[in-house]
Design a protein around this motif. Structure first.
Motif, mmCIF file in Angstrom:
data_model
loop_
_atom_site.group_PDB
_atom_site.id
_atom_site.type_symbol
_atom_site.label_atom_id
_atom_site.label_comp_id
_atom_site.label_asym_id
_atom_site.label_seq_id
_atom_site.Cartn_x
_atom_site.Cartn_y
_atom_site.Cartn_z
ATOM 1 N N LEU A 1 0.870 -1.181 0.000
ATOM 2 C CA LEU A 1 0.000 0.000 0.000
ATOM 3 C C LEU A 1 0.903 1.225 0.000
ATOM 4 O O LEU A 1 2.121 1.121 0.084
ATOM 5 C CB LEU A 1 -0.987 0.048 1.175
ATOM 6 C CG LEU A 1 -2.015 -1.081 1.175
ATOM 7 C CD1 LEU A 1 -2.841 -1.031 2.434
ATOM 8 C CD2 LEU A 1 -2.940 -1.016 -0.034
ATOM 9 N N VAL A 2 0.307 2.345 -0.057
ATOM 10 C CA VAL A 2 1.069 3.572 -0.218
ATOM 11 C C VAL A 2 1.782 3.976 1.072
ATOM 12 O O VAL A 2 2.926 4.428 1.037
ATOM 13 C CB VAL A 2 0.147 4.716 -0.706
ATOM 14 C CG1 VAL A 2 0.864 6.041 -0.724
ATOM 15 C CG2 VAL A 2 -0.416 4.384 -2.069
ATOM 16 N N LEU A 3 1.154 3.791 2.206
ATOM 17 C CA LEU A 3 1.701 4.297 3.465
ATOM 18 C C LEU A 3 3.079 3.732 3.826
ATOM 19 O O LEU A 3 3.989 4.513 4.134
ATOM 20 C CB LEU A 3 0.706 4.073 4.601
ATOM 21 C CG LEU A 3 1.063 4.738 5.921
ATOM 22 C CD1 LEU A 3 1.169 6.252 5.751
ATOM 23 C CD2 LEU A 3 0.055 4.390 6.984
ATOM 24 N N PRO A 4 3.303 2.418 3.811
ATOM 25 C CA PRO A 4 4.650 1.927 4.161
ATOM 26 C C PRO A 4 5.736 2.456 3.218
ATOM 27 O O PRO A 4 6.831 2.816 3.665
ATOM 28 C CB PRO A 4 4.532 0.414 4.050
ATOM 29 C CG PRO A 4 3.090 0.126 4.190
ATOM 30 C CD PRO A 4 2.372 1.302 3.603
ATOM 31 N N GLY A 5 5.452 2.512 1.931
ATOM 32 C CA GLY A 5 6.435 3.030 0.979
ATOM 33 C C GLY A 5 6.696 4.504 1.199
ATOM 34 O O GLY A 5 7.841 4.956 1.139
ATOM 35 N N ALA A 6 5.642 5.268 1.469
ATOM 36 C CA ALA A 6 5.795 6.703 1.702
ATOM 37 C C ALA A 6 6.605 6.964 2.969
ATOM 38 O O ALA A 6 7.455 7.863 2.998
ATOM 39 C CB ALA A 6 4.426 7.371 1.789
ATOM 40 N N ILE A 7 6.344 6.191 4.007
ATOM 41 C CA ILE A 7 7.099 6.361 5.259
ATOM 42 C C ILE A 7 8.568 6.028 5.036
ATOM 43 O O ILE A 7 9.460 6.774 5.469
ATOM 44 C CB ILE A 7 6.491 5.487 6.379
ATOM 45 C CG1 ILE A 7 5.127 6.047 6.793
ATOM 46 C CG2 ILE A 7 7.431 5.414 7.579
ATOM 47 C CD1 ILE A 7 4.354 5.141 7.739
ATOM 48 N N ALA A 8 8.838 4.918 4.365
ATOM 49 C CA ALA A 8 10.226 4.510 4.111
ATOM 50 C C ALA A 8 10.950 5.557 3.268
ATOM 51 O O ALA A 8 12.078 5.945 3.586
ATOM 52 C CB ALA A 8 10.265 3.147 3.421
ATOM 53 N N TYR A 9 10.311 6.011 2.198
ATOM 54 C CA TYR A 9 10.940 7.015 1.343
ATOM 55 C C TYR A 9 11.095 8.345 2.079
ATOM 56 O O TYR A 9 12.059 9.073 1.855
ATOM 57 C CB TYR A 9 10.148 7.188 0.050
ATOM 58 C CG TYR A 9 10.540 6.221 -1.041
ATOM 59 C CD1 TYR A 9 10.872 4.903 -0.753
ATOM 60 C CD2 TYR A 9 10.573 6.625 -2.361
ATOM 61 C CE1 TYR A 9 11.222 4.017 -1.754
ATOM 62 C CE2 TYR A 9 10.926 5.741 -3.375
ATOM 63 C CZ TYR A 9 11.250 4.440 -3.062
ATOM 64 O OH TYR A 9 11.606 3.573 -4.046
ATOM 65 N N GLY A 10 10.165 8.657 2.957
ATOM 66 C CA GLY A 10 10.286 9.873 3.761
ATOM 67 C C GLY A 10 11.491 9.831 4.680
ATOM 68 O O GLY A 10 12.209 10.822 4.838
ATOM 69 N N ILE A 11 11.738 8.664 5.265
ATOM 70 C CA ILE A 11 12.907 8.505 6.139
ATOM 71 C C ILE A 11 14.196 8.631 5.323
ATOM 72 O O ILE A 11 15.146 9.293 5.754
ATOM 73 C CB ILE A 11 12.833 7.159 6.896
ATOM 74 C CG1 ILE A 11 11.695 7.210 7.914
ATOM 75 C CG2 ILE A 11 14.162 6.837 7.574
ATOM 76 C CD1 ILE A 11 11.361 5.870 8.529
ATOM 77 N N VAL A 12 14.222 8.008 4.152
ATOM 78 C CA VAL A 12 15.404 8.117 3.287
ATOM 79 C C VAL A 12 15.609 9.572 2.870
ATOM 80 O O VAL A 12 16.732 10.074 2.860
ATOM 81 C CB VAL A 12 15.276 7.197 2.047
ATOM 82 C CG1 VAL A 12 16.397 7.453 1.055
ATOM 83 C CG2 VAL A 12 15.270 5.743 2.475
ATOM 84 N N TRP A 13 14.527 10.278 2.543
ATOM 85 C CA TRP A 13 14.618 11.687 2.154
ATOM 86 C C TRP A 13 15.196 12.517 3.292
ATOM 87 O O TRP A 13 16.070 13.364 3.072
ATOM 88 C CB TRP A 13 13.242 12.224 1.750
ATOM 89 C CG TRP A 13 13.279 13.671 1.407
ATOM 90 C CD1 TRP A 13 13.749 14.241 0.269
ATOM 91 C CD2 TRP A 13 12.847 14.759 2.231
ATOM 92 N NE1 TRP A 13 13.636 15.615 0.331
ATOM 93 C CE2 TRP A 13 13.078 15.954 1.513
ATOM 94 C CE3 TRP A 13 12.275 14.832 3.504
ATOM 95 C CZ2 TRP A 13 12.768 17.200 2.045
ATOM 96 C CZ3 TRP A 13 11.965 16.078 4.017
ATOM 97 C CH2 TRP A 13 12.214 17.241 3.283
#
Length: 124
Positions: A85-97
Motif C-alpha cells: 500500500l502507499v503508506l509503508p512506501g511513503a514512510i520509508a521514502y520519507g525517512i530516506v529523504w
C-alpha cells in the motif's frame, strides 16, 4: 635545508568554492526535481574529483558521491514496500529523504566551515 616553492601548490580560487556550494545545493534540492539535480551534481562530482588536488575538496566530493549511491541503494531496497500500500512506501521514502537531506546539509555546513565532511575526532 631546501626551501619549499609555494608556486608548486595549487591555490583555490573563489570559483572552486562556488562550484562546491552549487553542488551541495543541487544535491539538497534533488528531491524537488525527481533526482535530476542529483544526477547532474553526481556527474560534476566525478569530473571535478578527478581534477582535484586539495584533500578537503576531494573528501567533500567523495562524501556527496557516497551519499548519492547509498540513497539510491536504500530507495531500491525499500521499493517493495510500495506494494504493501502507499503508506509503508511513503514512510520509508520519507525517512530516506530526511537522511539524504541531513547528509547534504551537514556536509554543506562542514564545507562552509573549512572542515572535512566526516569528523576525524579520535576517542582515546
Amino acid at each position: 635545508m631546501s626551501e619549499t616553492d609555494l608556486a608548486e601548490f595549487d591555490t583555490k580560487n573563489p570559483n572552486d568554492r562556488i562550484v562546491m556550494h552549487v553542488l551541495y545545493g543541487l544535491h539538497t534540492l534533488a528531491w524537488f526535481s525527481g533526482g535530476v539535480f542529483a544526477v547532474i551534481a553526481l556527474i560534476v562530482n566525478y569530473i571535478r574529483r578527478g581534477e582535484e588536488s586539495d584533500a578537503l575538496y576531494i573528501d567533500h566530493h567523495n562524501y556527496m558521491i557516497q551519499t548519492f549511491w547509498w540513497t539510491l541503494m536504500w530507495l531500491v531496497l525499500l521499493s517493495p514496500l510500495w506494494l504493501l500500500l502507499v503508506l509503508p512506501g511513503a514512510i520509508a521514502y520519507g525517512i530516506v529523504w530526511l537522511w539524504y537531506l541531513y547528509r547534504c546539509v551537514r556536509g554543506w555546513m562542514r564545507f562552509n566551515s573549512h572542515r572535512p565532511a566526516r569528523s576525524t575526532s579520535s576517542s582515546l
